[in-house]
Design a protein around this motif. Structure first.
Motif, PDB file in Angstrom:
ATOM      1  N   PHE A 125     -43.780   8.215  35.208  1.00  0.00           N
ATOM      2  CA  PHE A 125     -43.215   9.422  35.816  1.00  0.00           C
ATOM      3  C   PHE A 125     -41.743   9.250  36.185  1.00  0.00           C
ATOM      4  CE2 PHE A 125     -46.878  12.246  36.535  1.00  0.00           C
ATOM      5  CZ  PHE A 125     -47.920  11.389  36.217  1.00  0.00           C
ATOM      6  N   TRP A 162     -43.975  27.722  35.506  1.00  0.00           N
ATOM      7  CA  TRP A 162     -44.168  26.284  35.304  1.00  0.00           C
ATOM      8  C   TRP A 162     -45.615  25.997  35.682  1.00  0.00           C
ATOM      9  CZ3 TRP A 162     -41.439  21.843  38.439  1.00  0.00           C
ATOM     10  CH2 TRP A 162     -41.319  20.715  37.613  1.00  0.00           C
ATOM     11  N   HIS A 177     -37.708   8.819  35.547  1.00  0.00           N
ATOM     12  CA  HIS A 177     -36.828   9.464  34.569  1.00  0.00           C
ATOM     13  C   HIS A 177     -36.034   8.461  33.776  1.00  0.00           C
ATOM     14  CE1 HIS A 177     -37.041  12.942  37.551  1.00  0.00           C
ATOM     15  NE2 HIS A 177     -38.000  13.007  36.660  1.00  0.00           N
ATOM     16  N   ILE A 178     -36.735   7.715  33.014  1.00  0.00           N
ATOM     17  CA  ILE A 178     -36.096   6.657  32.256  1.00  0.00           C
ATOM     18  C   ILE A 178     -37.015   6.320  31.088  1.00  0.00           C
ATOM     19  CG2 ILE A 178     -37.171   4.788  33.564  1.00  0.00           C
ATOM     20  CD1 ILE A 178     -34.412   3.399  33.523  1.00  0.00           C
ATOM     21  N   ASP A 179     -36.431   5.882  29.987  1.00  0.00           N
ATOM     22  CA  ASP A 179     -37.239   5.463  28.851  1.00  0.00           C
ATOM     23  C   ASP A 179     -37.489   3.971  28.968  1.00  0.00           C
ATOM     24  OD1 ASP A 179     -37.236   8.018  27.619  1.00  0.00           O
ATOM     25  OD2 ASP A 179     -35.184   7.671  26.958  1.00  0.00           O
ATOM     26  N   PHE A 204     -34.955  17.817  41.642  1.00  0.00           N
ATOM     27  CA  PHE A 204     -34.759  19.170  41.137  1.00  0.00           C
ATOM     28  C   PHE A 204     -33.529  19.814  41.754  1.00  0.00           C
ATOM     29  CE2 PHE A 204     -39.630  19.192  40.856  1.00  0.00           C
ATOM     30  CZ  PHE A 204     -39.579  18.478  39.675  1.00  0.00           C
ATOM     31  N   LYS A 237     -36.246   6.024  39.368  1.00  0.00           N
ATOM     32  CA  LYS A 237     -35.989   5.356  38.099  1.00  0.00           C
ATOM     33  C   LYS A 237     -35.309   3.996  38.258  1.00  0.00           C
ATOM     34  CE  LYS A 237     -31.551   7.578  37.023  1.00  0.00           C
ATOM     35  NZ  LYS A 237     -30.809   8.378  36.042  1.00  0.00           N
ATOM     36  N   LEU A 248     -52.467   9.024  26.846  1.00  0.00           N
ATOM     37  CA  LEU A 248     -52.238   7.607  27.137  1.00  0.00           C
ATOM     38  C   LEU A 248     -53.483   6.798  26.808  1.00  0.00           C
ATOM     39  CD1 LEU A 248     -50.313   5.465  28.424  1.00  0.00           C
ATOM     40  CD2 LEU A 248     -51.567   5.836  30.560  1.00  0.00           C
ATOM     41  N   SER A 252     -52.149  14.648  29.450  1.00  0.00           N
ATOM     42  CA  SER A 252     -51.189  13.566  29.282  1.00  0.00           C
ATOM     43  C   SER A 252     -51.871  12.213  29.469  1.00  0.00           C
ATOM     44  CB  SER A 252     -50.057  13.751  30.295  1.00  0.00           C
ATOM     45  OG  SER A 252     -49.253  12.601  30.373  1.00  0.00           O
ATOM     46  N   PRO A 287     -32.961  18.056  27.111  1.00  0.00           N
ATOM     47  CA  PRO A 287     -32.865  17.400  28.421  1.00  0.00           C
ATOM     48  C   PRO A 287     -32.668  15.891  28.313  1.00  0.00           C
ATOM     49  CG  PRO A 287     -34.695  18.953  28.379  1.00  0.00           C
ATOM     50  CD  PRO A 287     -34.205  18.809  26.965  1.00  0.00           C
ATOM     51  N   VAL A 330     -46.813   3.675  26.203  1.00  0.00           N
ATOM     52  CA  VAL A 330     -46.229   4.433  27.310  1.00  0.00           C
ATOM     53  C   VAL A 330     -46.443   5.913  27.066  1.00  0.00           C
ATOM     54  CG1 VAL A 330     -44.095   5.020  28.534  1.00  0.00           C
ATOM     55  CG2 VAL A 330     -44.449   2.688  27.696  1.00  0.00           C
ATOM     56  N   GLU A 331     -46.816   6.610  28.086  1.00  0.00           N
ATOM     57  CA  GLU A 331     -46.846   8.070  28.025  1.00  0.00           C
ATOM     58  C   GLU A 331     -45.966   8.575  29.166  1.00  0.00           C
ATOM     59  OE1 GLU A 331     -48.283  10.074  25.843  1.00  0.00           O
ATOM     60  OE2 GLU A 331     -47.932  11.972  26.886  1.00  0.00           O
ATOM     61  N   ASN A 332     -44.954   9.335  28.796  1.00  0.00           N
ATOM     62  CA  ASN A 332     -44.002   9.808  29.794  1.00  0.00           C
ATOM     63  C   ASN A 332     -44.370  11.183  30.341  1.00  0.00           C
ATOM     64  OD1 ASN A 332     -41.963   7.684  29.726  1.00  0.00           O
ATOM     65  ND2 ASN A 332     -41.563   8.382  27.634  1.00  0.00           N
ATOM     66  N   VAL A 333     -44.170  11.350  31.628  1.00  0.00           N
ATOM     67  CA  VAL A 333     -44.218  12.682  32.239  1.00  0.00           C
ATOM     68  C   VAL A 333     -42.893  12.862  32.959  1.00  0.00           C
ATOM     69  CG1 VAL A 333     -45.389  14.229  33.837  1.00  0.00           C
ATOM     70  CG2 VAL A 333     -46.719  12.558  32.553  1.00  0.00           C
ATOM     71  N   HIS A 334     -41.986  13.548  32.296  1.00  0.00           N
ATOM     72  CA  HIS A 334     -40.663  13.733  32.866  1.00  0.00           C
ATOM     73  C   HIS A 334     -40.548  15.142  33.424  1.00  0.00           C
ATOM     74  CE1 HIS A 334     -38.866  10.260  30.231  1.00  0.00           C
ATOM     75  NE2 HIS A 334     -39.496   9.827  31.295  1.00  0.00           N
ATOM     76  N   LEU A 335     -40.850  15.257  34.710  1.00  0.00           N
ATOM     77  CA  LEU A 335     -40.940  16.592  35.315  1.00  0.00           C
ATOM     78  C   LEU A 335     -39.606  17.328  35.290  1.00  0.00           C
ATOM     79  CD1 LEU A 335     -43.372  15.986  38.299  1.00  0.00           C
ATOM     80  CD2 LEU A 335     -43.847  16.965  36.059  1.00  0.00           C
ATOM     81  N   SER A 336     -38.517  16.624  35.575  1.00  0.00           N
ATOM     82  CA  SER A 336     -37.213  17.300  35.555  1.00  0.00           C
ATOM     83  C   SER A 336     -36.935  17.874  34.176  1.00  0.00           C
ATOM     84  CB  SER A 336     -36.083  16.332  35.897  1.00  0.00           C
ATOM     85  OG  SER A 336     -36.189  15.907  37.222  1.00  0.00           O
ATOM     86  N   GLU A 337     -37.287  17.125  33.152  1.00  0.00           N
ATOM     87  CA  GLU A 337     -37.003  17.586  31.795  1.00  0.00           C
ATOM     88  C   GLU A 337     -37.896  18.758  31.422  1.00  0.00           C
ATOM     89  OE1 GLU A 337     -36.624  14.257  29.095  1.00  0.00           O
ATOM     90  OE2 GLU A 337     -35.317  13.209  30.511  1.00  0.00           O
ATOM     91  N   LYS A 345     -53.834   6.324  23.062  1.00  0.00           N
ATOM     92  CA  LYS A 345     -52.880   5.330  22.565  1.00  0.00           C
ATOM     93  C   LYS A 345     -53.340   3.919  22.933  1.00  0.00           C
ATOM     94  CE  LYS A 345     -48.718   8.217  23.190  1.00  0.00           C
ATOM     95  NZ  LYS A 345     -47.484   8.287  24.017  1.00  0.00           N
ATOM     96  N   ARG A 384     -29.741  13.805  29.970  1.00  0.00           N
ATOM     97  CA  ARG A 384     -29.952  12.633  30.826  1.00  0.00           C
ATOM     98  C   ARG A 384     -29.064  11.463  30.397  1.00  0.00           C
ATOM     99  NH1 ARG A 384     -34.224   8.859  30.130  1.00  0.00           N
ATOM    100  NH2 ARG A 384     -35.558  10.405  29.100  1.00  0.00           N
ATOM    101  N   TYR A 385     -29.019  11.167  29.114  1.00  0.00           N
ATOM    102  CA  TYR A 385     -28.218  10.038  28.636  1.00  0.00           C
ATOM    103  C   TYR A 385     -26.727  10.297  28.823  1.00  0.00           C
ATOM    104  CZ  TYR A 385     -31.976   7.150  26.814  1.00  0.00           C
ATOM    105  OH  TYR A 385     -33.069   6.325  26.710  1.00  0.00           O
ATOM    106  N   TYR A 420     -39.614  17.123  45.831  1.00  0.00           N
ATOM    107  CA  TYR A 420     -39.019  16.309  44.798  1.00  0.00           C
ATOM    108  C   TYR A 420     -37.518  16.552  44.720  1.00  0.00           C
ATOM    109  CZ  TYR A 420     -39.082  13.594  40.579  1.00  0.00           C
ATOM    110  OH  TYR A 420     -38.886  12.624  39.650  1.00  0.00           O
TER     111      TYR A 420
END
Lengths: 214, 214
Positions: free
Chosen positions: A177, B175, A179-181, B104, A156, B202, B198, B15, A190-197, B205, B19-20, B101
DNA sequence: TAGATTGTTAATCGATTAACAATC
DNA sequence: TAGATTGTTAATCGATTAACAATC
């Protein structure tokens, strides 16, 4: 294509319709009613008809929907009735997984270049006809090949700067991918894939269903 | 932990709050009001307060929220205040990306074993202390190591059978990266990551924002 | 104490579901 | 034609936002 603005809930369901219709088509099913499809997909028939009618009347009273036709039409709505090129930034495990994922090609998504700034990765042959390029050459590449879609698969910390460079070079769609907006102009999607979330959501569901565990 | 049943929209936002708050904490921020947080996160302060109050009153009138405390509490809600072991089925590109990764691990998720049925992958050293095991030994492994979470990163054709075997061996949280909707008993939870879908979102959009393109 | 901000109730908005007239 | 099923309007449900009394 889309008349007014379509809610993200509807957009999110479109690829799922597409997947089920593709399977029906492969199984030789010619026509299907919203009632039948609703059973298979575990949604309401009303929702299916409402969703589709955001984009037009694809069915016929008394008959239902022609599977092959509806499949094609949803493909058009999704913009996958054509070739879509994308580049991937980040040749780590995730970037390589994306680049080697055959399923995308089937949907018309072509990964045409891969970038990384790590010296040990630059020049690496990915076995799919791609060689990892130097991230420093990103602007030059995009000037020569005006690709509009990019996947960001880097940590990120580097993501905002890379996103900015991509956008400056004309990229309009970012599959993120990191971890940030990302903050992007209005004409960039933008299309997010946040695996941790996603994994945390799984964890929440698991622990709330099994409060006794560990 | 959760009182009634919490809507998936709320769960999905947790989540992100986490994160924030983690970032604020790292930046040394001690307290924050819902109004301040709402600005940073581009949501309404009302939503933040409503969301949090599903799980309890974490704030203090006139003060706001203690960042470190709220961070910890959301971690508890998400079930990541403890160690969570998981196994990965499928040692292809995506499976290896998941297994390697590092993020995690930081959240307490530990990948303790990796399986595949392909002979050329079995025995492969993944460089993170894991060696790919034979998928045929799945039941034996789970009998000896009662892991409750598993990631499925194999083609969709094999996924239902693998899911069934996992569930029979006591796995309660899946998962799922395969492009299929798994049918599972009530006490088993599933979180899907459908990358193709996903990417299609995108694409939708992008093409609806740029109808002139190609 | 006075000011600030929560927790929570009420109002609004939007999405989902139900119903049915239109029509193939 | 009669039956079936859509497209679409109306009713319901749930989620988001606004408002404010409680309280630190």
């Amino acid at each position: 294509m889309a008349e007014k603005s379509i809610s993200s809930a509807v957009i999110h369901r479109l690829p799922r319709y597409y997947r089920y219709l593709g399977e029906l088509k492969e199984n030789g099913v010619e026509r299907i009613s919203s009632a039948e499809l609703s059973q298979i997909m575990s949604v309401t028939a009303s929702q299916i008809r409402q969703d589709l009618n955001h984009f037009g009347g694809f069915g016929q009273q008394g008959y239902g929907y022609n599977v092959a036709y509806l499949y094609t039409e949803i493909g058009k709505i999704l913009g996958i009735d054509r070739r879509n090129d994308l580049i991937v930034i980040g040749a780590g495990n995730l970037g390589r997984a994306i680049a080697n994922y055959g399923n995308f090609e089937r949907r018309g998504f072509h990964i045409v270049a891969m970038f990384d700034r790590r010296a040990d990765l630059i020049g690496m042959d990915l076995g799919n006809g791609l060689t990892v390029r130097n991230a420093a050459d990103l602007e030059q590449y995009l000037a020569e090949h005006p690709v509009r879609m990019a996947a960001i698969a880097i940590p990120k910390t580097g993501a905002p700067e890379v996103a900015e460079r991509l956008i400056k070079s004309g990229v309009k769609a970012i599959w993120n991918f990191a971890h940030i907006d990302l903050e992007v102009p209005d004409d960039v999607v933008v299309e997010n894939v946040h695996l941790s979330e996603s994994l945390m959501e799984l964890s929440y569901k698991y622990h709330s269903r099994h409060p006794e565990a560990e």
